[in-house]
Motif scaffolding. Structure first.
Motif, PDB file in Angstrom:
ATOM      1  N   LYS A 119       0.838  -1.194   0.000  1.00  0.00           N
ATOM      2  CA  LYS A 119       0.000   0.000   0.000  1.00  0.00           C
ATOM      3  C   LYS A 119       0.874   1.246   0.000  1.00  0.00           C
ATOM      4  N   ASN A 120       1.889   1.249   0.877  1.00  0.00           N
ATOM      5  CA  ASN A 120       2.829   2.366   0.970  1.00  0.00           C
ATOM      6  C   ASN A 120       4.239   1.815   1.129  1.00  0.00           C
ATOM      7  N   VAL A 121       5.201   2.599   0.700  1.00  0.00           N
ATOM      8  CA  VAL A 121       6.606   2.245   0.889  1.00  0.00           C
ATOM      9  C   VAL A 121       7.253   3.320   1.756  1.00  0.00           C
ATOM     10  N   TYR A 122       7.931   2.865   2.817  1.00  0.00           N
ATOM     11  CA  TYR A 122       8.566   3.792   3.753  1.00  0.00           C
ATOM     12  C   TYR A 122      10.056   3.485   3.839  1.00  0.00           C
ATOM     13  N   ASN A 147       2.276  -2.685   4.142  1.00  0.00           N
ATOM     14  CA  ASN A 147       3.219  -1.596   3.893  1.00  0.00           C
ATOM     15  C   ASN A 147       4.637  -2.158   3.918  1.00  0.00           C
ATOM     16  N   LEU A 148       5.495  -1.593   3.116  1.00  0.00           N
ATOM     17  CA  LEU A 148       6.883  -2.031   3.048  1.00  0.00           C
ATOM     18  C   LEU A 148       7.787  -0.994   3.696  1.00  0.00           C
ATOM     19  N   ILE A 166      16.196  -9.978  -0.031  1.00  0.00           N
ATOM     20  CA  ILE A 166      15.663  -9.677   1.305  1.00  0.00           C
ATOM     21  C   ILE A 166      14.209  -9.228   1.215  1.00  0.00           C
ATOM     22  N   LEU A 167      13.898  -8.361   0.254  1.00  0.00           N
ATOM     23  CA  LEU A 167      12.514  -7.894   0.101  1.00  0.00           C
ATOM     24  C   LEU A 167      11.616  -9.034  -0.361  1.00  0.00           C
ATOM     25  N   ALA A 168      12.138  -9.903  -1.218  1.00  0.00           N
ATOM     26  CA  ALA A 168      11.349 -11.059  -1.656  1.00  0.00           C
ATOM     27  C   ALA A 168      11.021 -11.965  -0.473  1.00  0.00           C
TER      28      ALA A 168
END
Length: 684
Positions: A119-122, A147-148, A166-168
């Protein structure tokens, strides 16, 4: 993405989690039924009481009784109306237009993992990445967008492909239906936790109701008892659900690793995991460095180049090789300093160890071990802006006493390098002395002798030292198992499973091994002295070497004596952390006076001894000088004088630090002399 096959352990943990959820639901429904029956009974009795005896007192009692039933029922349902919102004050939201390349990577991961986009990336300042969402009771039934969060401290120390892996992994937790069970168990955990511990608003309401009337206070007291009983039952359920959640969580980590390996390859994730401790250490080291600079009104302009510098500096110091500019931490390097063969099944751990995760991935053989190691920083368009923003956030709440100076990177590097050398031993020793003291022996009975084998600090001898450290730690843990301080049913040692009742027997075997290894280390220390004395005699400086050894040994043998008075004061001050009558406090401080005078004599000696000069800071000298001249009471009338008491506590801490540092200074001085002779001898 292919559908990842579930392991037998995953299925078993999932079944346990489902059974724990079912058990919780059954227990909860029973509590609700009992709560409803109790509430109906309370309201019915209240109505009957008022109807048959219509007086002011009975009306008030009836209202209190009815409220009692409703309060118990409210406790059982309050979690439905609560939600857990993640604090975003430390985060910075970014948009696709700001960082197109980073969002392209996220799009590729989302497609590869077959999940929904965030939804959002921070961005955050930290060395981590996470997928998070605001949860509530309804999260179990309604779709929730995730959210990421991406930490700049992580981006700063990994490659593009490593960041992708890492994100995967993070998105892998939400990619398949099999992972949904973990979400349910997590939410059930939150429900029970809410009813057990998040009761501030509920308790406040009860307190207000109790204060409204003495009639109501009686029923509130009864309600507290009933709710306490419900909480006891839920506490037992929490242990069951939490254990099943933690067990499933560990399997979910393996599962998410496998998903990440199919998307980005196993090697990038493995290498990033191995390097994570180094990245964490470097980031924390920067913050510790500037903690020491607060009194000098100095702060960083950008902590991330400094993190990178320390990461590389420490890697070189530890002999870690670089590939494409990145330090490549390996299991061999990690095993160099951690040789424990004891493995406990930690049922309270939410994540497997890095070693366990990498070992599981080794069997996957996913992807080529060669991958693009271009720095992840290159894909962040406004990198320097973000880094400076979060640096400002880190120092925002630090209270300085004067105008603040920004420390240039070159000054930081020079200062850190100098501090490191002041607090470490020469690399010629290859960490041999880092975690061991030099065994004390009678210098006068040892004769100089040229040693045929001068590989005193070779791999075999260094391994022997760290094997001894590991054995000592393992023996202590086995003792804790024997004393039931560590609660386990079984443990593994060197790949063999043992029952907890066998801990004492294994401990005895390890003590025999430790004695043999320590004997070998002692003999190596003697051979070092013999060889150094042989070289020193040839150069006419044998007396200098002997004196350095003698000073160190004398200091070590007097170490406990130097700290005895300090420890005695600490033990006698335990009462300040407890509720203590005024008269007892006054009496305790009177009894402390003669011991404190003895401590001041010792402290004055340490303050004047040139040995400790390298370790004494200006602030430390000021504190100790003010303490030595202080004659004010620690307790005035009916309260502690916090400033005066803190002066005592700080002085005790400083004294303990200086005594410990004194040993290091003498040891470092001796080792510098050793290194000088060894280097000179090597060149001859």
């Amino acid at each position: 993405m292919k559908n990842i096959q579930l392991t037998d352990d995953f299925r078993r943990r999932t079944r346990q989690a489902i059974f724990s959820i079912i058990a919780f639901i059954l227990v909860y429904l029973l509590l609700v039924l009992l709560g409803l029956a109790f509430a109906v009974a309370c309201v019915y009795v209240a109505i009957e009481l008022v109807a048959h005896i219509p007086r002011f007192a009975t009306v008030m009692l009836g209202i209190g009784l009815a409220a009692l039933g409703l309060f118990v029922l409210m406790f059982l349902f309050k979690f439905i109306f609560s939600s857990k919102k993640t604090d975003r004050s430390h985060l910075l939201k970014i948009e696709r237009r700001d960082e197109p390349e980073l969002f392209e990577m996220i799009d590729a991961i989302v497609a590869g993992v077959n999940t929904l986009p965030p939804k959002n990336v921070y961005l955050s300042s930290e060395v981590n990445a996470a997928v998070f969402y605001d949860s509530s009771f309804w999260s179990m039934f309604l779709p929730v967008q995730k959210n990421l969060q991406i930490g700049l401290g992580l981006v700063n120390t990994v490659s593009k492909d490593e960041l992708k892996a890492i994100l995967a992994h993070e998105f892998g937790h939400f990619s398949q239906r099999t992972m949904k069970v973990g979400s349910y168990v997590y939410n059930v955990n939150q429900i029970i936790f809410n009813m057990l511990y998040e009761n501030n608003s509920y308790n406040s309401l009860m307190q207000k109701w109790s204060n409204a009337s003495g009639y109501f206070a009686v029923f509130v007291a009864m309600g507290v008892k009933i709710v306490g009983g419900i909480q006891w039952i839920l506490g037992k359920m929490y242990q069951v659900v939490n254990l099943s959640y933690l067990g499933l969580s560990r399997e979910m980590e393996y599962h998410a690793d496998e998903i990440a390996a199919t998307v980005a390859g196993a090697a990038p994730l493995q290498n990033a995991l191995w390097r994570m401790d180094l990245s964490d250490y470097a980031f924390a080291a920067v913050l510790r460095f500037y903690e020491q600079k607060i009194t000098a009104n100095t702060r960083s302009t950008n902590v991330y180049p400094e993190q990178d510098y320390i990461s590389r500096f420490q890697a070189r110091a530890d002999g870690i090789l670089f590939e494409d500019g990145l330090p490549m931490v390996t299991p061999v390097h990690r095993a160099k300093f951690n040789k424990s063969r004891l493995k406990l099944n930690n049922q309270w751990a939410s994540h497997p160890s890095t070693e366990e995760r990498v070992a599981r991935m080794e069997a996957l053989q996913q992807g080529n071990r060669q991958y693009n190691r271009a720095p992840a920083n290159e894909m962040v368009k406004q990198l320097e802006h973000y880094q400076e923003y979060f640096t400002d956030q880190i120092f925002r709440n630090v209270k300085y006493t004067d105008s603040v100076e920004r420390y240039p990177l070159q000054a930081f590097e020079a200062d850190y390098s100098r501090n490191y050398l002041e607090h470490t031993f020469d690399p010629v020793f290859r960490s041999y002395y880092d975690d061991k003291n030099i065994d004390v022996f009678d210098i006068e009975t040892i004769n100089a002798s040229q040693q045929a084998d001068t590989d005193f600090f070779g791999e075999a001898n260094v391994d022997r030292v760290y094997t001894a450290v590991a054995l000592k730690n393992d023996i202590e843990i086995l003792q804790q198992i024997t004393d039931q301080e560590v609660k386990v049913k079984t443990f593994d040692y060197d790949g063999v499973k043992y029952k907890k009742t066998e801990a004492a027997a294994v401990q005895q075997q390890l003590k025999i091994s430790l004695d043999a290894i320590n004997q070998g280390i002692h003999e190596n220390d003697l051979n070092i002295f013999r060889h150094l004395l042989f070289i020193a005699e040839q150069r006419g400086c044998a007396g200098t070497i002997k004196e350095a050894y003698s000073r160190l040994f004398a200091y070590e043998q007097s170490f406990d004596t130097r700290l005895e008075t300090c420890r005695n004061i600490w033990s006698r001050l335990a009462f300040i952390y407890e509720a203590t009558p005024h008269s007892v406090i006054q009496s305790n401080f009177e009894q402390l006076k003669p011991i404190e005078q003895e401590f001041k004599v010792q402290l004055k000696t340490v303050l004047e001894d040139p040995l400790y000069e390298p370790a004494r800071t200006v602030e430390m000298k000021d504190t100790l000088t003010r303490y030595l001249g202080n004659d004010q009471s620690y307790y005035v009338v009916d309260h502690y004088d916090d400033a005066v008491l803190q002066l005592l506590l700080d002085s005790l801490n400083h004294y303990g630090f200086l005594i410990g540092r004194g040993y290091f200074i003498l040891k470092q001085d001796l080792l510098k002399k050793q290194a000088g002779l060894l280097y000179t001898a090597d060149r001859v």
